[in-house]
Structures are given as structure tokens and as C-alpha cells.
Design an enzyme around this catalytic site. Structure first.
Site, PDB file in Angstrom:
ATOM      1  N   ASP A  10       0.846  -1.194   0.000  1.00  0.00           N
ATOM      2  CA  ASP A  10       0.000   0.000   0.000  1.00  0.00           C
ATOM      3  C   ASP A  10       0.883   1.246   0.000  1.00  0.00           C
ATOM      4  O   ASP A  10       1.242   1.786   1.051  1.00  0.00           O
ATOM      5  CB  ASP A  10      -0.924  -0.006   1.220  1.00  0.00           C
ATOM      6  N   LYS A  32       0.056  -8.066  -2.540  1.00  0.00           N
ATOM      7  CA  LYS A  32      -1.253  -7.461  -2.793  1.00  0.00           C
ATOM      8  C   LYS A  32      -1.075  -6.042  -3.323  1.00  0.00           C
ATOM      9  O   LYS A  32      -0.518  -5.176  -2.653  1.00  0.00           O
ATOM     10  CB  LYS A  32      -2.097  -7.434  -1.518  1.00  0.00           C
ATOM     11  N   ASP A  60      -6.161  -6.570  -5.705  1.00  0.00           N
ATOM     12  CA  ASP A  60      -7.248  -6.314  -4.761  1.00  0.00           C
ATOM     13  C   ASP A  60      -8.071  -5.107  -5.206  1.00  0.00           C
ATOM     14  O   ASP A  60      -7.960  -4.020  -4.632  1.00  0.00           O
ATOM     15  CB  ASP A  60      -6.658  -6.089  -3.369  1.00  0.00           C
ATOM     16  N   LEU A  61      -8.918  -5.311  -6.209  1.00  0.00           N
ATOM     17  CA  LEU A  61      -9.745  -4.223  -6.741  1.00  0.00           C
ATOM     18  C   LEU A  61     -11.157  -4.236  -6.171  1.00  0.00           C
ATOM     19  O   LEU A  61     -11.913  -3.279  -6.362  1.00  0.00           O
ATOM     20  CB  LEU A  61      -9.795  -4.310  -8.272  1.00  0.00           C
ATOM     21  N   LYS A  62     -11.536  -5.303  -5.512  1.00  0.00           N
ATOM     22  CA  LYS A  62     -12.867  -5.428  -4.885  1.00  0.00           C
ATOM     23  C   LYS A  62     -13.970  -4.958  -5.845  1.00  0.00           C
ATOM     24  O   LYS A  62     -14.771  -4.069  -5.532  1.00  0.00           O
ATOM     25  CB  LYS A  62     -12.934  -4.655  -3.560  1.00  0.00           C
ATOM     26  N   HIS A  64     -17.319  -4.438  -7.711  1.00  0.00           N
ATOM     27  CA  HIS A  64     -18.675  -4.488  -7.169  1.00  0.00           C
ATOM     28  C   HIS A  64     -19.557  -3.611  -8.060  1.00  0.00           C
ATOM     29  O   HIS A  64     -19.602  -2.399  -7.905  1.00  0.00           O
ATOM     30  CB  HIS A  64     -18.685  -3.969  -5.731  1.00  0.00           C
ATOM     31  N   ASP A  65     -20.255  -4.253  -8.983  1.00  0.00           N
ATOM     32  CA  ASP A  65     -21.105  -3.523  -9.925  1.00  0.00           C
ATOM     33  C   ASP A  65     -22.074  -4.525 -10.539  1.00  0.00           C
ATOM     34  O   ASP A  65     -22.158  -5.668 -10.079  1.00  0.00           O
ATOM     35  CB  ASP A  65     -20.221  -2.844 -10.997  1.00  0.00           C
ATOM     36  N   THR A 115     -12.853  -6.431   7.312  1.00  0.00           N
ATOM     37  CA  THR A 115     -12.388  -6.563   8.693  1.00  0.00           C
ATOM     38  C   THR A 115     -12.384  -5.243   9.446  1.00  0.00           C
ATOM     39  O   THR A 115     -12.227  -5.220  10.668  1.00  0.00           O
ATOM     40  CB  THR A 115     -10.972  -7.170   8.740  1.00  0.00           C
ATOM     41  N   ARG A 176      -2.553  -9.483  13.076  1.00  0.00           N
ATOM     42  CA  ARG A 176      -1.551  -8.619  13.688  1.00  0.00           C
ATOM     43  C   ARG A 176      -0.686  -9.426  14.646  1.00  0.00           C
ATOM     44  O   ARG A 176      -1.211 -10.271  15.377  1.00  0.00           O
ATOM     45  CB  ARG A 176      -2.233  -7.482  14.489  1.00  0.00           C
ATOM     46  N   GLY A 206       0.253  -5.956   6.207  1.00  0.00           N
ATOM     47  CA  GLY A 206       0.781  -4.748   5.594  1.00  0.00           C
ATOM     48  C   GLY A 206       1.671  -3.987   6.537  1.00  0.00           C
ATOM     49  O   GLY A 206       2.862  -4.251   6.664  1.00  0.00           O
ATOM     50  N   ARG A 207       1.054  -3.030   7.245  1.00  0.00           N
ATOM     51  CA  ARG A 207       1.824  -2.111   8.092  1.00  0.00           C
ATOM     52  C   ARG A 207       2.712  -2.770   9.138  1.00  0.00           C
ATOM     53  O   ARG A 207       3.808  -2.255   9.411  1.00  0.00           O
ATOM     54  CB  ARG A 207       0.871  -1.102   8.744  1.00  0.00           C
TER      55      ARG A 207
END
Length: 234
Positions: A10, A32, A60-62, A64-65, A115, A176, A206-207
Site C-alpha cells: 500500500d 497485494k 485487490d480491486l474489490k 462491485h457492480d 475486517t 496482527r 501490511g503495516r
């Protein structure tokens, strides 16, 4: 040794994305690339990442349409051959089916419940059932519509695994390290090792890894290796 980690890349800086991937390839299995990356660099940027690193990609485009639009969007990125492509399960059976039909060589990955959402959030936006019940229902529908993979909270992983069987791949964000659980915007979390033990195939991180970049490449490598070791030792 590589662990079943999907690293969330990210960042809006292309060179940083490359550096993160190059410095964690010994510990991370999949990378990702989400909306932030895609909107900055497009499919050409994803292609460059693959060419320069050889990394397997979770796109990861998620999506939704309406089904026709989602099918077209899936076809538009089919030349990238990502390992995973996300769609929102809440888009419904026909939408998931349209994506799966459009890119049969890709593991269309249905996102159940984000999440970042608490139980209160779900009821506020109109869900009639709690997160666990809703996630299981969405997962069963998505798999029956052709999704090969699922994204869910680690707290729903065991129930979803029981409901869909052993074949679908389960990917869990919201994991985590023990010292960091509850420290950010992820509401429903678990440690990476516990998520795998619950039946997840991959965990998205990620972070907790990428924040080490501020201390330099070696710190990033060490952090990724430490979390990989935590997972693999359990």
C-alpha cells in the site's frame, strides 16, 4: 523460508513498492496491489512489477457492480494473470459468476465482510445478521457461484472452512502480531499463526511489516522474516 503471507503493498511510490517486494521475497509468498497502487499506476504498473520482480500478485480491486460491468472489468485485467482478483461477495451470485466466467484462469476471490467493520457498523448499513452468520452465508453463495477463494476475518475462518470444505482458498486480512492486535483500524483481528491454525491458507499483512521500511531495507527484511518464522514455527 517463505510463509503463507500476502504482503499489502500500500504505497503511491512505485520505487518503494519495488523495494518492498525485492527485500521481502525470501519470506513472503504473494503481493497485494490494491486500489491505491492501481489508481496511481494502472495495469501497466502492475505489469512492470511482475516483469521486474516475478512476484505472484493478489490484485485487490474489490469489484462491485452489475454483472456485465464486472465481467468487462475482469477481462480488462486478464492479461496480467494475477493469482487472485477480488470481488465483493455482496454483489450477489450473478456478479460473482460473471467474474469467474470472464477470467477462468484467475482465482476470483470473494470478499465477505470487511475486517474494518464492527458488528455495530454492519447493522447500521443494513445487515440483518451478525458478522459471523453473514460472512458464512456470503462465502457459501460465492463458492457456489464460482469463486475459488474467499477473504474473511480470521474470526470467521473456522466457521467458513467448515461450511465450504477444504478446496476453496481462504485469505484473512486483519491479522496482527500479538503486540499489535487492536492498535489500528482493523476491528476483528487475530495473530497470523492463529489465523492459519483456524484454517486460513494465507494471511494478509501490511503495516506490521512495511512500517519497518522507515528504518531501512535490513529492518524490513528482518521484520518480514520474524513474522514468517512466527507462522512457520506453529
Amino acid at each position: 523460508m517463505k510463509a503463507p503471507i500476502i504482503l499489502a503493498v500500500d504505497t503511491s511510490d512505485f520505487d518503494t513498492a519495488l523495494a518492498w517486494i525485492e527485500n521481502t521475497k525470501g519470506s513472503v509468498s504473494v503481493y497485494k496491489l490494491g486500489l491505491e497502487f492501481y489508481l496511481n499506476f494502472g495495469s501497466a504498473g502492475v505489469s512492470r512489477i511482475i516483469e521486474k520482480t516475478g512476484a505472484e500478485i493478489f490484485l485487490d480491486l474489490k469489484l462491485h457492480d452489475i454483472p456485465h460491468t464486472v465481467a468487462g472489468a475482469a477481462k480488462a485485467i486478464s492479461h496480467l494473470s494475477p493469482k487472485f482478483l477480488t470481488v465483493h461477495a455482496s454483489g450477489g451470485r450473478e456478479m460473482v459468476k460473471a467474474a469467474a466466467t470472464a477470467v477462468p484462469q484467475v482465482s476470483v476471490t470473494a470478499v465477505t465482510i470487511l475486517t474494518s467493520l464492527s458488528e455495530e457498523d454492519l447493522f447500521e448499513v443494513g445487515f440483518a445478521s451478525p458478522a459471523l452468520e453473514s460472512a458464512v452465508a456470503l462465502a457459501k453463495m460465492a463458492v457456489s457461484a464460482g469463486a475459488k477463494s474467499l477473504v474473511c476475518s480470521p474470526l470467521e475462518t473456522a466457521a467458513i472452512r467448515s461450511a465450504v470444505g477444504t478446496e476453496p482458498i481462504i485469505i484473512t486480512p486483519g491479522v496482527r502480531p500479538l503486540t499489535e492486535v487492536g492498535s489500528d483500524d482493523q476491528k476483528r483481528t487475530m495473530t497470523p499463526a492463529d489465523a492459519i491454525a483456524q484454517g486460513a491458507n494465507y494471511v494478509v499483512i501490511g503495516r506490521p511489516i512495511t512500517s519497518a521500511w522507515s528504518q531501512g531495507p535490513q529492518a524490513l527484511r528482518d521484520k518480514a522474516a520474524a513474522i514468517a518464522s512466527e507462522i512457520l514455527s506453529n
